[in-house]
Design a protein around this motif. Structure first.
Motif, mmCIF file in Angstrom:
data_model
loop_
_atom_site.group_PDB
_atom_site.id
_atom_site.type_symbol
_atom_site.label_atom_id
_atom_site.label_comp_id
_atom_site.label_asym_id
_atom_site.label_seq_id
_atom_site.Cartn_x
_atom_site.Cartn_y
_atom_site.Cartn_z
ATOM 1 N N VAL A 179 -4.125 -25.668 22.557
ATOM 2 C CA VAL A 179 -4.993 -26.688 22.756
ATOM 3 C C VAL A 179 -4.353 -27.016 21.031
ATOM 4 O O VAL A 179 -4.889 -28.367 20.505
ATOM 5 C CB VAL A 179 -6.495 -26.228 22.859
ATOM 6 N N SER A 180 -4.781 -26.206 19.930
ATOM 7 C CA SER A 180 -5.151 -25.899 18.782
ATOM 8 C C SER A 180 -3.971 -24.089 18.625
ATOM 9 O O SER A 180 -4.372 -23.716 18.650
ATOM 10 C CB SER A 180 -6.005 -26.729 18.016
ATOM 11 N N ARG A 181 -3.978 -23.874 16.806
ATOM 12 C CA ARG A 181 -4.361 -23.297 16.528
ATOM 13 C C ARG A 181 -5.091 -22.134 16.756
ATOM 14 O O ARG A 181 -4.743 -20.395 16.992
ATOM 15 C CB ARG A 181 -3.630 -22.874 15.178
ATOM 16 N N TYR A 182 -5.681 -22.417 17.192
ATOM 17 C CA TYR A 182 -7.401 -21.343 17.560
ATOM 18 C C TYR A 182 -7.527 -21.946 18.612
ATOM 19 O O TYR A 182 -8.981 -20.880 19.297
ATOM 20 C CB TYR A 182 -8.177 -21.590 16.391
ATOM 21 N N ALA A 183 -7.294 -22.156 19.501
ATOM 22 C CA ALA A 183 -7.857 -23.125 20.904
ATOM 23 C C ALA A 183 -6.858 -23.245 21.293
ATOM 24 O O ALA A 183 -5.696 -23.007 21.862
ATOM 25 C CB ALA A 183 -8.634 -24.106 20.840
ATOM 26 N N ALA A 184 -6.607 -22.354 22.759
ATOM 27 C CA ALA A 184 -6.097 -22.563 24.215
ATOM 28 C C ALA A 184 -7.687 -22.284 25.176
ATOM 29 O O ALA A 184 -8.193 -21.930 25.515
ATOM 30 C CB ALA A 184 -5.651 -21.091 24.518
ATOM 31 N N VAL A 185 -6.254 -23.186 26.728
ATOM 32 C CA VAL A 185 -7.098 -22.579 27.683
ATOM 33 C C VAL A 185 -6.288 -21.553 28.368
ATOM 34 O O VAL A 185 -5.237 -21.238 28.309
ATOM 35 C CB VAL A 185 -6.712 -24.169 29.021
ATOM 36 N N CYS A 186 -7.493 -20.632 28.158
ATOM 37 C CA CYS A 186 -6.901 -19.463 28.750
ATOM 38 C C CYS A 186 -6.653 -19.292 30.466
ATOM 39 O O CYS A 186 -8.253 -19.281 31.136
ATOM 40 C CB CYS A 186 -7.735 -17.846 28.483
ATOM 41 N N ARG A 187 -5.893 -18.245 31.302
ATOM 42 C CA ARG A 187 -6.007 -17.767 32.505
ATOM 43 C C ARG A 187 -6.782 -16.460 32.630
ATOM 44 O O ARG A 187 -6.327 -15.663 31.849
ATOM 45 C CB ARG A 187 -4.369 -17.985 33.143
ATOM 46 N N PRO A 188 -7.764 -15.915 33.556
ATOM 47 C CA PRO A 188 -8.209 -14.756 33.815
ATOM 48 C C PRO A 188 -7.619 -13.588 33.582
ATOM 49 O O PRO A 188 -5.569 -14.017 34.106
ATOM 50 C CB PRO A 188 -8.998 -14.788 34.936
ATOM 51 N N PRO A 189 -7.865 -12.270 33.602
ATOM 52 C CA PRO A 189 -7.012 -11.509 33.250
ATOM 53 C C PRO A 189 -5.683 -11.455 34.118
ATOM 54 O O PRO A 189 -5.092 -10.637 34.566
ATOM 55 C CB PRO A 189 -7.585 -9.837 32.374
ATOM 56 N N ALA A 190 -6.508 -11.389 35.545
ATOM 57 C CA ALA A 190 -6.211 -10.763 36.907
ATOM 58 C C ALA A 190 -5.015 -12.194 37.330
ATOM 59 O O ALA A 190 -4.061 -11.628 37.793
ATOM 60 C CB ALA A 190 -7.540 -11.548 38.033
ATOM 61 N N VAL A 191 -5.161 -12.655 36.731
ATOM 62 C CA VAL A 191 -3.488 -14.536 37.095
ATOM 63 C C VAL A 191 -2.782 -13.612 36.230
ATOM 64 O O VAL A 191 -1.813 -13.351 36.620
ATOM 65 C CB VAL A 191 -4.828 -15.521 36.921
ATOM 66 N N THR A 192 -3.334 -13.877 35.144
ATOM 67 C CA THR A 192 -1.531 -12.802 34.175
ATOM 68 C C THR A 192 -1.764 -12.331 34.212
ATOM 69 O O THR A 192 -0.266 -12.094 34.199
ATOM 70 C CB THR A 192 -1.913 -13.132 32.447
ATOM 71 N N ALA A 193 -1.825 -11.021 35.046
ATOM 72 C CA ALA A 193 -2.112 -9.824 35.318
ATOM 73 C C ALA A 193 -0.958 -10.006 36.338
ATOM 74 O O ALA A 193 0.692 -8.957 36.152
ATOM 75 C CB ALA A 193 -2.450 -8.515 35.087
ATOM 76 N N ALA A 194 -0.928 -11.134 36.905
ATOM 77 C CA ALA A 194 0.481 -10.923 38.035
ATOM 78 C C ALA A 194 1.694 -12.387 37.603
ATOM 79 O O ALA A 194 2.285 -11.907 38.458
ATOM 80 C CB ALA A 194 -0.896 -12.148 39.695
ATOM 81 N N ALA A 195 1.591 -12.878 37.325
ATOM 82 C CA ALA A 195 2.328 -13.469 36.872
ATOM 83 C C ALA A 195 2.884 -13.230 35.369
ATOM 84 O O ALA A 195 4.238 -12.805 35.677
ATOM 85 C CB ALA A 195 1.421 -14.637 35.451
ATOM 86 N N ILE A 196 2.460 -11.944 35.028
ATOM 87 C CA ILE A 196 4.055 -11.144 34.457
ATOM 88 C C ILE A 196 4.000 -10.553 35.002
ATOM 89 O O ILE A 196 5.499 -9.832 35.091
ATOM 90 C CB ILE A 196 2.812 -10.978 33.109
ATOM 91 N N GLN A 197 3.600 -10.080 35.813
ATOM 92 C CA GLN A 197 4.323 -8.872 36.667
ATOM 93 C C GLN A 197 5.521 -9.115 37.415
ATOM 94 O O GLN A 197 6.083 -8.725 37.436
ATOM 95 C CB GLN A 197 3.422 -7.478 37.498
ATOM 96 N N ALA A 198 4.982 -11.099 37.937
ATOM 97 C CA ALA A 198 6.503 -10.814 39.027
ATOM 98 C C ALA A 198 7.010 -11.832 37.815
ATOM 99 O O ALA A 198 8.699 -11.312 38.391
ATOM 100 C CB ALA A 198 5.998 -12.837 39.412
ATOM 101 N N ALA A 199 6.514 -11.798 36.696
ATOM 102 C CA ALA A 199 8.223 -12.398 35.662
ATOM 103 C C ALA A 199 9.047 -11.508 36.168
ATOM 104 O O ALA A 199 9.910 -11.243 34.956
ATOM 105 C CB ALA A 199 7.863 -13.230 34.707
ATOM 106 N N ALA A 200 8.578 -10.236 35.490
ATOM 107 C CA ALA A 200 9.331 -9.317 34.719
ATOM 108 C C ALA A 200 10.766 -8.451 35.706
ATOM 109 O O ALA A 200 11.240 -8.323 35.779
ATOM 110 C CB ALA A 200 8.098 -7.964 34.133
#
Length: 276
Positions: A179-200
């Motif tokens: 969104v900006s250098r100091y702002a973002a739309v963040c996904r919850p940890p449970a969601v990001t963990a699944a996404a990272i694991q699948a991509a890895a």
């Protein structure tokens, strides 16, 4: 199959603010857990995808941010500063088949959450052969010289888009949207963990060593103040090419990244607290 994970923090789940990544702040303590969880998701996915060994190299600030006691016990952790290749230390030994960039971010001078290149403020741009270079691009060029492809990149959406320019075959996982250098739309940890694991998991089969790609480079660095460019010229081979810019040429990126480290170390010492 051995994979090196280069773990930076600005691109970790939930991180949007300087206090999230600066040691000593309460928010940093909180975000260390989020950071470690992102790394664990990558480790789990890489191992599930066929990796036999994962070495995690701490790549953020003091390089002592990950929580060893929370790290997946199947991985090993290289922690601490003053390493020859800094963010990709370990790739030079000839036994790494692929590299994962976890928690990466966009370049100084580009849009991205906490975007910078090595120094948080003083460096306003780095170019390699005329192309704006993020830490990801710089480190990918180093890895290529040792025959190790970048197979995975995680961070905000801009970091993932940046990866397409230096590692087009790598798998990516965006944990937040800029969104900006100091702002973002963040996904919850449970969601990001699944996404990272699948991509890895999908990335691991891409870890195939190739012939070293060694070539010379022209590197330019721009600062936010004139005196910093002058200070950088104390490094042999670095010449001032403009009021706030220096440049140097190298026969390979191993020399290029080490010279860049020297430049940023000198420049850091030349910054005054109030006036920069």
């Amino acid at each position: 199959m051995k994979i090196l994970v280069s773990a930076d923090m600005e691109g970790a789940t939930g991180v949007t603010w300087p206090a999230d990544v600066l040691p000593g702040h309460a928010q940093w303590e909180r975000c260390r857990t989020l950071f470690t969880d992102d790394v664990n998701a990558a480790v789990a996915g890489l191992l599930a995808g066929g990796a036999d060994e994962v070495l995690v190299n701490e790549a953020h600030w003091t390089m002592r941010n990950l929580l060893l006691e929370r790290l997946d016990p199947r991985a090993r952790l290289l922690t601490g500063r003053h390493k020859a290749l800094s963010m990709v230390e370990g790739v030079q030994h000839g036994d790494v088949d692929g590299v994962a960039f976890v928690g990466y971010h966009a370049a100084a001078g580009a849009e991205g959450v906490l975007a910078h290149t090595y120094l948080a403020n003083s460096v306003t741009g780095v170019w390699v052969d005329g192309v704006l270079a993020s830490e990801g691009r710089l480190n990918a060029l180093v890895c290529a010289e040792f025959g190790a492809p970048v197979v995975l990149v995680t961070g905000d959406d801009r970091a993932c888009a940046d990866a397409a320019g230096y590692a087009p075959d790598a798998r990516t996982a965006a944990v937040k949207d800029y969104v900006s250098r100091y702002a973002a739309v963040c996904r919850p940890p449970a969601v990001t963990a699944a996404a990272i694991q699948a991509a890895a998991r999908a990335a691991a089969p891409l870890a195939l060593r190739h012939d070293p790609v060694v070539t010379g480079h022209a590197i330019a660095v721009e600062f936010d103040a004139e005196h910093l460019a002058g200070a950088a010229t104390v490094v042999p081979g670095v010449e001032q090419t403009g009021p706030r810019r220096v440049a140097y040429t190298v026969p390979d990126m191993y020399a290029g990244i080490r010279c860049f480290k020297a430049v940023t170390t000198i420049v850091s010492a030349a910054v005054e607290e109030e006036y920069g």
